[in-house]
Design a protein around this motif. Structure first.
Motif, PDB file in Angstrom:
ATOM      1  N   LYS A 340       0.823  -1.207   0.000  1.00 53.15           N
ATOM      2  CA  LYS A 340       0.000   0.000   0.000  1.00 53.15           C
ATOM      3  C   LYS A 340       0.861   1.263   0.000  1.00 53.15           C
ATOM      4  O   LYS A 340       0.857   2.032  -0.951  1.00 53.15           O
ATOM      5  N   THR A 341       1.627   1.418   1.096  1.00 54.01           N
ATOM      6  CA  THR A 341       2.277   2.702   1.332  1.00 54.01           C
ATOM      7  C   THR A 341       3.330   3.004   0.271  1.00 54.01           C
ATOM      8  O   THR A 341       4.279   2.252   0.109  1.00 54.01           O
ATOM      9  N   GLU A 419       7.801   9.450   9.534  1.00 53.24           N
ATOM     10  CA  GLU A 419       8.572  10.086  10.602  1.00 53.24           C
ATOM     11  C   GLU A 419       8.747  11.574  10.314  1.00 53.24           C
ATOM     12  O   GLU A 419       8.747  12.400  11.233  1.00 53.24           O
ATOM     13  N   PHE A 447      12.952   0.010  13.876  1.00 51.05           N
ATOM     14  CA  PHE A 447      11.662  -0.504  13.422  1.00 51.05           C
ATOM     15  C   PHE A 447      11.896  -1.714  12.537  1.00 51.05           C
ATOM     16  O   PHE A 447      12.805  -1.730  11.717  1.00 51.05           O
ATOM     17  N   LYS A 470       7.273   3.979  19.661  1.00 50.99           N
ATOM     18  CA  LYS A 470       6.151   4.299  18.760  1.00 50.99           C
ATOM     19  C   LYS A 470       5.959   3.118  17.815  1.00 50.99           C
ATOM     20  O   LYS A 470       6.911   2.396  17.491  1.00 50.99           O
ATOM     21  N   THR A 560      -0.690  -5.397   2.986  1.00 51.96           N
ATOM     22  CA  THR A 560      -0.056  -4.286   3.702  1.00 51.96           C
ATOM     23  C   THR A 560       0.215  -4.633   5.153  1.00 51.96           C
ATOM     24  O   THR A 560      -0.402  -5.540   5.717  1.00 51.96           O
ATOM     25  N   ARG A 608      -2.109  -6.033   8.182  1.00 54.81           N
ATOM     26  CA  ARG A 608      -1.274  -6.521   9.275  1.00 54.81           C
ATOM     27  C   ARG A 608      -0.655  -7.867   8.930  1.00 54.81           C
ATOM     28  O   ARG A 608      -0.688  -8.810   9.706  1.00 54.81           O
TER      29      ARG A 608
END
Ligand code: ATP
Length: 897
Positions: A340-341, A419, A447, A470, A560, A608
């Motif tokens: 997706k992103t 970010e 991450f 985060k 995604t 997810r």
């Protein structure tokens, strides 16, 4: 490149850098912890040369030219020319040699062009590395690294040179290219024994290997040819050969065809001499020229050109093909699974909502410009955080690797766009870069897509020390005890259903003596402080491209790491399906293996997910007989990229590991480029079919006419030399143009071809027979017409040669559109290449018909104007018949494979 003597001395002094301490290695290299300066690096580059493997020695052009003759088809032609010379048929022999020679030149030139094009394209995806220069983390072309550079590596990176580790964290490196060992090796800064074998040198990172997990900081000890891989580099970086399954299939077919022609020639010769009483020499010449006419010697070259043009056209649309067979597979793609992103969305993030226990605010502003109000003007209390909202903002700004830069009035992000958006948010709420600089980062858990969070440990002013986390909010809620989970889940669902990407934030004071972060202890005392909803609008091009896919019968699935509701909302904005069904990775885990194929077919959005889910989805789709293109960017995506029929890696945000595993790299990370590549892939396949559909009946038609004449004992409608003339002239001109055909207008309006459809489909076979037959009829008609008109055999034969060429031309116009009528303005105007070829053939035919020297060479004779007109008329009738046939066949659906 020769090196300065001190450079060589230094390199050999570091031969066993693995057994030395990092400090010692740094001293030998005159390297510093904060990296070289730009000036030093330039000097070193001049002494050591670029960090590039020595160029693979290319075949000498003369050898490449000779290689063109290394083909059964060509051997056969050369043997035929020898036979002709031996029988004193000098002209025939010379024409055959000319055919062979011209063919070799075309093959040579085109192959060179194709290879250059591929090389140029390969440079477009030249790898980058991060190193410290002038004390800053800088993105460099791998070729610019020099000994002494401090390189920063993380999971998914390809090791860019031979490096001595200074510091490593959970580093596992896949060294299979070097050692053949498939289990990733542990790496650390500790020196190892002097006698350690290559695979045991845990303190080294070798060029060409892949960081599977973790991070490392290391100093360059060897570059270019002076690396382990450089020493054994013969194999590495080999330019991929211009071979594909299709090309092999065609070469194989060509060879079979040659043997077949040979066998038939023997029979024909026997028949001509024994039954028809031909003189042996004449019969042999006829048979030889027929065999030459029937062999499709130009086919492999034309198909190579077609593929190479496809690759170039794809590159122009930002889709860089790394493996040539992908060009063919792309055309058959029936499902595209996309991230997706950044692929379907713009990856231009803006924080829009902020929710903490004490505040629910809409954030103003667009892009990364750090201006706009938070709610009705919330400002964080500096310099120390007070309360959850402050903590969230500090966390957003500090647990962050991006940087905002202001250039030419424009605000841009260096690093992860999300970010960047968080930095802009923090600045809008009053946190200044100077204030934040007082907080020193002491440790990081980076991450990764598996954990979906990032954590940092900071020491601030007044000896305050905080741990900030985060990440995916549900992950953080699970870690932070005591959060009001039910409330937060409601907030998350709200934001996600608006299509916002939701990020959670948590913080806790660091415990005394905590100087490094341990995964297991991260959650102890952690407080969930709130969420931020970020917008990331769909790309406009992606919306159009998805609509194109839907008319082209290609299903698009979104896979995604994001939240299910966010993904589903974006899927609706993209019109991914009429009613896109969404499922999470966890739900997918519950599905029984047997139901997986049908689930994979019906669900449009997988959220997810982790890389294993991707792999399962590809396999399930493939078990439905689908041809799957799959995108990926992370190091763990490599297995699913390899499993997919077309693995597609992201050029910008993709790791080297993903690019290495992929068949294709998207230079702009844009979904629309995949669809553009599919369109080109379909065009390539169409064009190859057109080349074959045109070439084979062309050969078949002229041969059949002569064979029939031989059988019924009639005068031969062409002499051997004339058959060879036709063959030569068409190979050079019309034979090449179909490779350059643009996509047919409705190429994306039909469903994908089935992956196992044979190239020589029943329709194509029918076409070859039908057209050969029509050509034969045309030849007999014009030959007998000429004799009936009282022309001599020379004129009649010249008319036959012209008739064949004219029919070829009209047939070419017909073949240009396999799926629709050719009689249209667009169809008649053709392409520049086509018109050029047409002009060349026409000129050649006029020369053949009217030049005295041609009369002497080929026994041709001038054709009267009226007969010339008739020849054209026959061509037009042929075109009309074939157009009617196209419509009829189209109605039956027979031609639509
Ligand atoms: P796609 O696979 O379509 O590119 P994605 O970019 O949303 O989707 P990931 O990058 O794997 O997938 O991110 C998954 C989740 O991890 C995100 O939804 C977010 O919650 C969290 N996340 C992403 N990037 C970061 C980051 N830099 N720091 C902390 N958490 C992050």
């Amino acid at each position: 490149m020769s090196k300065a003597p001190d450079a060589e001395a230094q390199e050999s002094a570091l031969d066993n850098a693995y057994s030395m301490s990092p400090t010692h290695v740094m001293r030998v290299l005159a390297a510093r912890a904060d990296g070289l300066t730009g000036e030093e690096a330039r000097e070193r580059l001049a002494t050591h040369g670029p960090n590039r493997l020595p160029e693979r020695r290319r075949k000498h052009p003369a050898m490449r030219f000779l290689a063109q003759f290394n083909n059964v088809l060509i051997y056969f032609l050369l043997a035929a020319s020898l036979a002709a010379f031996a029988l004193n048929h000098v002209i025939d022999g010379a024409v055959i040699v000319a055919v062979v020679f011209i063919n070799a030149v075309i093959g040579f030139v085109q192959e060179g062009k194709a290879e250059n094009a591929l090389d140029a394209i390969r440079d477009m995806i030249a790898p980058h590395a991060f190193a410290l220069r002038d004390g800053r983390r800088t993105k460099l072309a791998v070729a610019d690294l020099v000994p002494g550079d401090i390189v920063l590596l993380e999971a998914g990176d390809k090791v860019p040179a031979d490096l001595r580790i200074i510091e490593a964290r959970a580093a596992l490196v896949d060294e299979a290219v070097l050692t053949g060992e498939s289990v990733p090796a542990h790496k650390s800064a500790e020196p190892v024994a002097d006698a350690a074998a290559l695979g045991d040198r845990a303190s080294m990172l070798y060029s060409g290997t892949l960081m599977a997990t973790g991070q490392a900081r290391a100093v360059v000890v060897g570059t270019g040819g002076n690396t382990e891989i450089g020493r054994i580099s013969a194999l590495m970086g080999a330019v991929e050969s211009l071979q594909t399954p299709l090309l092999r299939q065609i070469n194989h077919f060509g060879t079979l065809f040659t043997y077949f022609a040979l066998a038939l020639s023997v029979l024909l010769f026997a028949f001509a001499t024994l039954v028809r009483g031909y003189n042996a020499v004449d019969a042999l010449m006829v048979v030889v020229s027929l065999a030459v006419g029937v062999v499709p010697e130009g086919l492999p070259a034309v198909i190579t050109i077609t593929l190479a043009i496809g690759v170039q056209r794809m590159a122009a649309r930002h889709a860089i093909v790394r493996r040539l067979p992908a060009v063919e597979t792309l055309g058959a793609t029936s499902v595209i699974c996309s991230d997706k992103t950044g692929t379907l969305t713009r990856n231009e993030m803006t924080a829009r909502h902020l929710v903490t226990p004490g505040l629910a605010a809409v954030v103003e502003g667009a892009g990364y410009r750090p201006e706009g109000r938070v709610g009705d003007g919330f400002v964080a209390v500096a310099p120390l955080p007070q309360g959850e909202t402050d903590l969230l903002l500090y966390c957003a700004a500090l647990c962050n690797d991006a940087e905002l830069v202001h250039t030419d009035g424009d605000w841009r992000v260096l690093g992860d766009p999300m970010e960047g958006a968080l930095l802009a948010l923090a600045r809008k709420a009053g946190l200044t870069p100077d204030g934040l600089a007082a907080w020193k980062r002491q440790d990081t858990i980076p991450f990764d897509a598996e954990h979906r969070f990032m954590a940092t440990l900071h020491a601030g002013p007044d000896a305050e020390r905080w741990v900030f986390v985060k990440g995916a909010p549900e992950r953080l809620l699970a870690m932070a005890a005591g959060a009001d989970t039910a409330r937060w889940e409601g907030e998350i669902a709200d934001a996600a259903s608006r299509g916002e990407r939701v990020l959670g934030f948590a913080a806790r004071p660091a415990s005394a003596g905590e100087t490094t972060l341990a995964m297991e202890r991260l959650g102890e005392g952690l407080t969930f402080v709130g969420i931020v909803g970020l917008i990331d609008p769909p790309r406009d091009e992606a919306i159009t491209a998805i609509a194109d896919c839907r008319t082209a019968g290609i299903t698009v699935k979104m896979i995604t790491g994001d939240h299910k509701d966010t993904a589903a909302a974006i899927a609706r904005q993209l019109h991914l399906a009429d009613d896109p069904k969404a499922m999470t990775g966890a739900e997918l885990d519950e599905v029984a293996e047997a139901d997986l194929p049908s689930v994979a077919r019906s669900v449009s959005v997988f959220a997810r997910t982790n890389p294993e889910h991707k792999l399962r989805i590809v396999r399930a789709l493939q078990s439905n007989g689908q041809v799957v293109a799959m995108t990926g960017d992370g190091v763990n995506d490599a297995p699913s990229l390899k499993q997919a029929d077309v693995g597609v890696a992201m050029g910008r945000k993709g790791t080297e590991a993903a690019k290495e595993a992929a068949e294709m790299v998207l230079a702009n990370d844009d979904f629309a480029s995949i669809v553009a590549a599919v369109r080109e892939g379909r065009t390539v396949y169409d064009n190859i079919r057109k080349v074959i559909a045109w070439t084979l009946p062309t050969n078949g038609g002229e041969v059949l006419a002569v064979v029939v004449a031989l059988f019924i004992g009639a005068t031969l409608p062409m002499s051997p030399a004339q058959i060879l003339w036709i063959n030569m002239i068409l190979t050079i001109t019309l034979g090449l143009v179909l490779a350059f055909e643009p996509p047919e207008p409705r190429v994306m309006d039909r469903p994908p071809r089935s992956a196992d459809a044979p190239l020589l489909s029943p329709f194509l076979l029918w076409r070859i027979c039908f057209v050969s037959l029509l050509f034969t009829l045309g030849v007999f008609f014009i030959f007998n017409w000429a004799l009936w008109r009282g022309h001599g055999v020379d004129i009649a034969r010249t008319m036959v040669v012209n008739q064949l060429v004219v029919m070829e031309i009209f047939y070419l116009f017909n073949v240009r559109y396999l799926h629709q009528g050719s009689i249209s303005l667009r169809g008649i105007l053709g392409t520049p290449v086509l018109l050029l070829a047409l002009a060349a053939v026409t000129l050649a035919q006029f020369a053949f018909t009217y030049l005295p020297v041609m009369h002497a060479l080929f026994a041709s004779a001038p054709v009267p104007f009226a007969d010339g007109t008739l020849i054209l008329l026959v061509g037009i009738v042929l075109l009309l018949i074939l157009e009617v046939e196209k419509v009829l066949i189209g109605k039956t659906g027979f031609g639509r494979e």
